[in-house]
Design a protein around this motif. Structure first.
Motif, PDB file in Angstrom:
ATOM      1  N   GLY A 113      -0.757   5.796   1.606  1.00  0.00           N
ATOM      2  CA  GLY A 113      -0.778   4.061   2.139  1.00  0.00           C
ATOM      3  C   GLY A 113      -0.600   3.802   3.134  1.00  0.00           C
ATOM      4  N   ALA A 162       0.718  -1.265   0.197  1.00  0.00           N
ATOM      5  CA  ALA A 162       0.215   0.022   0.130  1.00  0.00           C
ATOM      6  C   ALA A 162       0.078   1.247   0.058  1.00  0.00           C
ATOM      7  N   TYR A 173      -1.461   2.746  -3.163  1.00  0.00           N
ATOM      8  CA  TYR A 173      -1.619   4.159  -2.573  1.00  0.00           C
ATOM      9  C   TYR A 173      -0.901   5.234  -2.158  1.00  0.00           C
TER      10      TYR A 173
END
Length: 493
Positions: free
Chosen positions: A334, A313, A329
């Motif tokens: 993230g 992430a 992300y």
């Protein structure tokens, strides 16, 4: 293939806990209650304290969560974390015996509280103070610093389905024998001591091991090379099954045998239902076998998979299964998503713990409805979520664990001083029962995997933070209830 093993392993953990808890329910709890009610009436204070110590030590050996710590350290390498390697893999009996001894001391002190009517405050305050001072001293030594998170985590994981019913039965029996069993708070506070004292014991152990290891750097280096090659060789399925059986037998037989001998030959109790006792032993051993084996092949692997996947992430060079060129992300968002995930996991897992729900009802009864079960549950679960989130923040942003661990405990000392005795007992017991045999290995595995991915710390300490903030929340609510109650009483007149 891995998914199948994880699903099967998690199923084994669930079935194992069901068998284990049934064995405890039909065997350990009845015997514990009988001994707890009878021993104080027929024995001297010294005999009761000796029994309390042995009971605490043996019950600590029977806790399934001790295996979770060892499982969490299975991937450690001596060259990277020599002290943690020795505690969890090289010579784990050092850690196990130290924690068990600490639990024995805690049960003795708790029993003395009930015998002599001591308050919990003057016991908890110096114990936490000593733990904080020793932790600060240890943090100034880089060799010792790596084990601080583990030391504080031991206090969070040791309270489980074996210790709780046994020590509460003993405490309640002593309170009844001394005429203090009708106040509602009988038995409260013992669990808190069990979660606090092992922390200091393990910190002291790190000092002792560090002193012993001085001057053996060369030997340690050779052992590290050997250990590294051993880590690469994964244990076979047959070996894991054998180890799981041995762990179950070693954990259950001593405590059952001890209680049976005390009941039959010392207290001269007759009419012991042997078929029920044998069935209880069988259920408990089978349950621990399934739990330990399922933990090894399923639950820990699930935690590792989640922990290995979460860095995708926010990291560009995250581990498989996703070989992303950039974070999914973005780095900032993230990390936020991972922290939110940790908060939700901590919050939801706490509400599902059986022992925690039982304590919530007891709290409502003891406070005569002033502290509702739902309010208690939400306060504790939210505290666990916040603590777990802060633990993950320390790993993601490379923040020293002590900066997050020591301030809440220092604040707890102040709040303990100004709170009523019953809320002090409730708060410290509430924080101790938030970590169960299912959530502990999952949180440990995620913390260790994230620490490996980010290179920050050793991954321990998340459980300690998850236990501190529930206590903080309950003590704050205790002060609020204390301030609110007189005002409402005046308005009602």
């Amino acid at each position: 293939d891995k998914i199948g093993w994880m699903v099967g392993g998690i199923s084994m953990v669930i079935m194992g806990l069901a068998f284990f808890l049934e064995g405890v329910k039909i065997g350990l709890v009845p015997i514990g209650e009988t001994v707890g009610n009878t021993l104080p009436k027929r024995s001297s204070g010294k005999t009761i304290l000796l029994f309390a110590f042995v009971l605490g030590v043996l019950a600590a050996f029977g806790e399934p969560v001790i295996g979770s710590l060892q499982q969490a350290g299975s991937s450690l390498q001596e060259s990277h974390s020599p002290l943690l390697y020795k505690l969890l893999k090289g010579k784990p009996y050092f850690l196990i015996f130290t924690v068990a001894f600490g639990v024995g001391v805690a049960v003795v002190i708790g029993t003395m509280r009930f015998l002599y009517g001591w308050s919990l405050k003057p016991i908890v305050l110096p114990l936490i103070g000593i733990g904080i001072i020793l932790t600060i001293v240890a943090s100034r030594n880089q060799h010792l610093k790596e084990a601080i998170g583990l030391a504080w985590d031991t206090g969070a994981v040791i309270v489980g389905p074996v210790l709780c019913p046994l020590v509460l039965a003993l405490g309640l029996g002593v309170c009844r024998a001394t005429g203090r069993g009708d106040g509602g708070m009988a038995g409260f506070g013992m669990v808190a001591l069990i979660s606090i004292i092992p922390i200091t014991m393990v910190v002291i152990l790190t000092f002792v091991l560090s002193f012993i290891d001085q001057g053996h750097a060369a030997a340690a280096g050779a052992a590290a090379h050997h250990a590294t090659s051993e880590v690469a060789a994964a244990p076979s399925m047959l070996a894991m099954m054998k180890d799981s059986v041995l762990l179950g037998v070693q954990a259950i037989l001593p405590i059952f045998t001890f209680l049976f001998v005390v009941m039959r030959f010392f207290l001269k109790e007759k009419g012991i239902p042997m078929p029920q006792l044998v069935l209880a032993v069988f259920f408990a051993i089978v349950g621990l076998f399934l739990f330990n084996f399922g933990l090894a092949v399923g639950l820990s692997e699930l935690g590792n998979q989640v922990g290995d996947t979460l860095p995708n992430a926010f990291l560009a060079d995250a581990k498989p299964p996703i070989d992303a060129a950039a974070p999914i992300y973005g780095t900032a968002w993230g990390k936020v998503i991972v922290v939110v995930f940790a908060v939700i996991l901590g919050y939801g897992a706490t509400l599902a713990e059986p022992a925690f729900n039982v304590l919530g009802q007891q709290v409502e009864d003891v406070t005569q409805g002033a502290f509702k079960k739902n309010l208690f549950s939400q306060a504790v679960a939210l505290g666990v979520g916040v603590g777990a989130g802060l633990g993950i923040i320390s790993l993601l942003y490379n923040i020293d664990l002590l900066y997050l661990l020591l301030p809440p405990y220092a604040l707890l000392l102040v709040l303990t001083i100004f709170n009523e005795e019953k809320y002090v007992n409730i708060a410290w017991d509430g924080g101790a029962v938030t970590t169960g045999p299912v959530t502990v290995p999952l949180k440990l595995a995620i913390g260790l995997s994230l620490s490996s991915a980010t290179g920050a710390g050793e991954g321990f300490g998340v459980l300690a933070l998850a236990s501190a903030y529930p206590v903080l929340n309950i003590l704050l609510l205790g002060l609020y209830i204390k301030l609110r109650t007189p005002r409402e009483a005046v308005e009602a007149q």
